[in-house]
Design a protein around this motif. Structure first.
Motif, PDB file in Angstrom:
ATOM      1  N   CYS A  10      -9.512  12.137  -2.952  1.00 39.64           N
ATOM      2  CA  CYS A  10      -9.102  12.654  -1.638  1.00 39.64           C
ATOM      3  C   CYS A  10      -8.424  11.634  -0.732  1.00 39.64           C
ATOM      4  O   CYS A  10      -8.129  11.953   0.431  1.00 39.64           O
ATOM      5  N   GLN A  11      -8.140  10.418  -1.231  1.00 39.10           N
ATOM      6  CA  GLN A  11      -7.581   9.407  -0.331  1.00 39.10           C
ATOM      7  C   GLN A  11      -6.214   9.813   0.194  1.00 39.10           C
ATOM      8  O   GLN A  11      -5.296  10.109  -0.569  1.00 39.10           O
ATOM      9  N   ASN A  12      -6.082   9.819   1.509  1.00 38.01           N
ATOM     10  CA  ASN A  12      -4.811  10.161   2.149  1.00 38.01           C
ATOM     11  C   ASN A  12      -4.494   9.228   3.314  1.00 38.01           C
ATOM     12  O   ASN A  12      -3.591   9.496   4.094  1.00 38.01           O
TER      13      ASN A  12
ATOM     14  N   ILE B 100     -27.819   2.693  -1.626  1.00 30.46           N
ATOM     15  CA  ILE B 100     -26.763   1.842  -1.080  1.00 30.46           C
ATOM     16  C   ILE B 100     -25.382   2.358  -1.465  1.00 30.46           C
ATOM     17  O   ILE B 100     -24.422   2.282  -0.688  1.00 30.46           O
ATOM     18  N   ASN B 101     -25.256   2.893  -2.663  1.00 37.36           N
ATOM     19  CA  ASN B 101     -23.956   3.386  -3.102  1.00 37.36           C
ATOM     20  C   ASN B 101     -23.495   4.585  -2.278  1.00 37.36           C
ATOM     21  O   ASN B 101     -22.345   4.654  -1.842  1.00 37.36           O
ATOM     22  N   ASP B 102     -24.401   5.530  -2.051  1.00 32.63           N
ATOM     23  CA  ASP B 102     -24.027   6.722  -1.280  1.00 32.63           C
ATOM     24  C   ASP B 102     -23.777   6.420   0.193  1.00 32.63           C
ATOM     25  O   ASP B 102     -23.003   7.121   0.846  1.00 32.63           O
ATOM     26  N   VAL B 103     -24.419   5.380   0.710  1.00 29.55           N
ATOM     27  CA  VAL B 103     -24.222   5.050   2.112  1.00 29.55           C
ATOM     28  C   VAL B 103     -22.804   4.529   2.364  1.00 29.55           C
ATOM     29  O   VAL B 103     -22.312   4.557   3.484  1.00 29.55           O
ATOM     30  N   TYR B 104     -22.150   4.065   1.300  1.00 24.81           N
ATOM     31  CA  TYR B 104     -20.731   3.714   1.390  1.00 24.81           C
ATOM     32  C   TYR B 104     -19.843   4.889   0.955  1.00 24.81           C
ATOM     33  O   TYR B 104     -18.800   5.151   1.558  1.00 24.81           O
ATOM     34  N   ARG B 105     -20.236   5.561  -0.114  1.00 28.62           N
ATOM     35  CA  ARG B 105     -19.411   6.641  -0.680  1.00 28.62           C
ATOM     36  C   ARG B 105     -19.181   7.777   0.304  1.00 28.62           C
ATOM     37  O   ARG B 105     -18.043   8.223   0.504  1.00 28.62           O
ATOM     38  N   ALA B 106     -20.256   8.265   0.923  1.00 29.11           N
ATOM     39  CA  ALA B 106     -20.158   9.448   1.779  1.00 29.11           C
ATOM     40  C   ALA B 106     -19.243   9.240   2.990  1.00 29.11           C
ATOM     41  O   ALA B 106     -18.376  10.070   3.277  1.00 29.11           O
ATOM     42  N   PRO B 107     -19.405   8.137   3.748  1.00 29.34           N
ATOM     43  CA  PRO B 107     -18.485   7.934   4.876  1.00 29.34           C
ATOM     44  C   PRO B 107     -17.027   7.780   4.455  1.00 29.34           C
ATOM     45  O   PRO B 107     -16.127   8.304   5.119  1.00 29.34           O
ATOM     46  N   LEU B 108     -16.777   7.062   3.355  1.00 28.30           N
ATOM     47  CA  LEU B 108     -15.396   6.896   2.894  1.00 28.30           C
ATOM     48  C   LEU B 108     -14.727   8.245   2.667  1.00 28.30           C
ATOM     49  O   LEU B 108     -13.599   8.483   3.104  1.00 28.30           O
ATOM     50  N   ALA B 109     -15.435   9.138   2.007  1.00 27.23           N
ATOM     51  CA  ALA B 109     -14.870  10.464   1.749  1.00 27.23           C
ATOM     52  C   ALA B 109     -14.748  11.275   3.039  1.00 27.23           C
ATOM     53  O   ALA B 109     -13.745  11.967   3.256  1.00 27.23           O
TER      54      ALA B 109
ATOM     55  N   SER C 140       0.838  -1.200   0.000  1.00 28.97           N
ATOM     56  CA  SER C 140       0.000   0.000   0.000  1.00 28.97           C
ATOM     57  C   SER C 140       0.871   1.247   0.000  1.00 28.97           C
ATOM     58  O   SER C 140       1.921   1.298   0.639  1.00 28.97           O
ATOM     59  N   THR C 141       0.438   2.253  -0.709  1.00 31.50           N
ATOM     60  CA  THR C 141       1.217   3.486  -0.802  1.00 31.50           C
ATOM     61  C   THR C 141       0.859   4.497   0.282  1.00 31.50           C
ATOM     62  O   THR C 141       1.546   5.507   0.427  1.00 31.50           O
ATOM     63  N   HIS C 142      -0.192   4.226   1.060  1.00 33.87           N
ATOM     64  CA  HIS C 142      -0.614   5.171   2.100  1.00 33.87           C
ATOM     65  C   HIS C 142      -0.102   4.717   3.467  1.00 33.87           C
ATOM     66  O   HIS C 142      -0.171   3.538   3.803  1.00 33.87           O
ATOM     67  N   ILE C 143       0.393   5.659   4.242  1.00 32.54           N
ATOM     68  CA  ILE C 143       1.001   5.367   5.537  1.00 32.54           C
ATOM     69  C   ILE C 143       0.084   5.836   6.657  1.00 32.54           C
ATOM     70  O   ILE C 143      -0.335   7.003   6.673  1.00 32.54           O
ATOM     71  N   PRO C 144      -0.243   4.971   7.614  1.00 37.78           N
ATOM     72  CA  PRO C 144      -1.110   5.395   8.726  1.00 37.78           C
ATOM     73  C   PRO C 144      -0.350   6.279   9.715  1.00 37.78           C
ATOM     74  O   PRO C 144       0.812   6.017  10.028  1.00 37.78           O
ATOM     75  N   LYS C 145      -1.011   7.299  10.203  1.00 39.91           N
ATOM     76  CA  LYS C 145      -0.399   8.182  11.200  1.00 39.91           C
ATOM     77  C   LYS C 145      -0.708   7.724  12.625  1.00 39.91           C
ATOM     78  O   LYS C 145      -0.144   8.258  13.582  1.00 39.91           O
ATOM     79  N   GLY C 146      -1.614   6.788  12.768  1.00 34.45           N
ATOM     80  CA  GLY C 146      -1.983   6.258  14.070  1.00 34.45           C
ATOM     81  C   GLY C 146      -2.701   4.945  13.899  1.00 34.45           C
ATOM     82  O   GLY C 146      -2.761   4.378  12.797  1.00 34.45           O
ATOM     83  N   ASN C 147      -3.278   4.430  14.999  1.00 34.04           N
ATOM     84  CA  ASN C 147      -3.949   3.133  14.953  1.00 34.04           C
ATOM     85  C   ASN C 147      -5.451   3.238  15.155  1.00 34.04           C
ATOM     86  O   ASN C 147      -6.113   2.250  15.479  1.00 34.04           O
ATOM     87  N   ARG C 148      -6.018   4.434  14.936  1.00 36.67           N
ATOM     88  CA  ARG C 148      -7.461   4.631  15.098  1.00 36.67           C
ATOM     89  C   ARG C 148      -8.171   4.297  13.789  1.00 36.67           C
ATOM     90  O   ARG C 148      -7.923   4.932  12.769  1.00 36.67           O
TER      91      ARG C 148
END
Length: 463
Positions: A409-411, A364-373, A295-303
């Protein structure tokens, strides 16, 4: 000075000694792989009959070859290896891949034969990979010296080091085809009579195409050098090790396979921890860790923030978080406000976020999309796990829509688990992984891998 493995993974010219005209023999398969994948270097097959094999001019003996070829690949019988090394020395060939078996893995006579080979190679200034080795792969230059018939290559950030070629070859093919991972290098060391894991790590340390090093080991030959190299390399890129021989039967099997020397497993485990290496204890964990560390993304914590379709699954995840050192994040007020409009009115905006707790959402799509963002902008969230159920009749999910905002926006690391009808699961898994979101076989395995990712990077932060 160039690293010794450069000649084995980046050769400009290769002599293949003992190429058979019979299809599906090792030498024939190696030559076919080089041709099929388009290796651009010079290739010199050697066969006593001469003529052509697979369109390549074939030389009757090594005496007919030009001087100073970068690498010789040998399929000659073990008893003829000393003669081969003398021929290589006469031609200025300083690097030899010994594919043939019949050495330390075959008993006392073979072990003595291997010692003679090592002694002669040292006298002649020749470096050896093997014996009993399948051969390296470099996807960046289409070098495929496996005698395993490969379907295709996929470039990526995973490098394999193994003491067993028939482990390395099918596993590499599996991760490229089924796990949607790309491979940078594959280095099978066979019996490790000369070139060993430490030198392989040193080469990959500076390889810009390698993000994670995945090692299958049966023993350690040069312990001090291995530790020194590992401590240095793990500060730059993660190393995942899967070592067999943890039991008495396992040790016997490893010894019969590659002539591996027994190593006390408790001592080995402590050494790995001191070097900063991540250890896997079974093949599933080995592949899971390899996947998450690519994975190219690095976690800043464990939350961690969890999106799920079931309260029961949420409980499973919560238990796994406690077991593997993760914490359920507390959503910020801003995140709650962003997510609420897409949930049914009586749904709790708690973590794990059970989107189906009181009924099927309107979209169903937005119920996953919105929280992810929303989680990408939440300072209380370091990692996200998406637990996804798919059903072709009712709960059909359009992942392109679900991931549309996340792509921009994935970080933070995002992992997923998908369950449902098998064809849909495979389809959705492919879509997620092609978009850089690793998918795991269970929520617990996802949390275990994410926990290892966090612990590795937290150690790097501290150092």
């Amino acid at each position: 000075m160039a690293h010794v493995l450069k000649a084995f993974l980046e050769p400009k010219s290769i002599a293949i000694v003992g190429v058979s005209k019979t299809p599906n023999r090792p030498g024939h398969l190696i030559l076919r792989n080089l041709r099929e994948f388009g290796f651009a270097g010079d290739i010199y097959p050697v066969n006593p009959e001469g003529g052509k094999i697979l369109g390549f001019k074939t030389y009757k003996s090594m005496k007919d070859l030009p001087k100073n070829i970068d690498l010789a690949v040998s399929m000659v019988p073990a008893d003829d290896t000393l003669e081969l090394l003398n021929d290589c020395a006469d031609k200025g060939i300083k690097n030899v891949l010994l594919v043939s078996g019949g050495f330390s893995e075959s008993g006392e006579i073979g072990a003595n034969r291997q010692m003679e080979v090592v002694d002669l190679a040292k006298q002649k200034g020749i470096r050896i990979m093997g014996p009993n080795a399948v051969g390296p792969v470099n996807t960046s230059n289409s070098l495929v010296l496996h005698f395993y018939p490969m379907g295709y290559l996929k470039e990526g950030g995973v490098a394999f080091i193994a003491q067993s070629g028939q482990f390395c070859c099918p596993v590499m093919e599996h991760v490229m085809s089924s796990m949607h991972l790309g491979v940078s290098k594959s280095i099978d060391l066979g019996n490790c009579c000369d070139i060993d894991e430490a030198e392989a790590m040193e080469y990959l340390e500076e390889d810009p195409e390698t993000r994670v090093i995945a090692m299958y080991m049966e023993s350690i030959r040069a312990g001090k050098r291995f530790m020194e190299a590992a401590k240095r390399v793990t500060k730059k890129k993660p190393i995942v090790v899967f070592k067999t021989g943890r039991t008495e039967d396992g040790l016997k099997t490893a010894a019969s396979h590659t002539g591996a020397i027994a190593v006390d497993d408790t001592v080995f485990d402590v050494a790995l921890r001191q070097a900063g290496i991540i250890r896997a204890f079974d093949l599933d964990e080995f592949l899971d860790l390899t996947k998450i560390f690519d994975s190219t993304h690095i976690p800043k914590g464990n939350r961690i923030a969890v999106i799920t379709y079931s309260g029961g699954i949420g409980s499973m995840v919560a238990d796994a978080c406690g077991e593997f050192g993760m914490k359920l994040a507390e959503f910020s007020k801003d995140t709650i406000e962003k997510v609420k409009p897409f949930l049914l009115p009586s749904t709790k905006t708690s973590n794990p976020l059970d989107c189906f707790a009181v009924g099927v959402p309107l979209d169903i799509n937005d119920v996953y999309r919105a929280p992810l963002a929303a989680f990408m902008g939440d300072p209380n969230v370091d990692i996200v796990l998406l637990c996804l159920m798919v059903n072709k009749w009712v709960w059909s999910v359009d992942l392109n829509h679900v991931l549309s905002d996340l792509k921009q926006c994935q970080n933070k690391p995002v992992a997923a688990w998908v369950i449902g009808e098998d064809t849909l699961v495979r389809e959705q898994t492919g879509t997620l992984e092609e978009n850089g979101i690793p998918v795991f076989a269970s929520p617990e395995r996802a949390i275990r891998a994410l926990g290892a990712l966090w612990r590795y990077h937290s150690r790097i932060f501290e150092s």
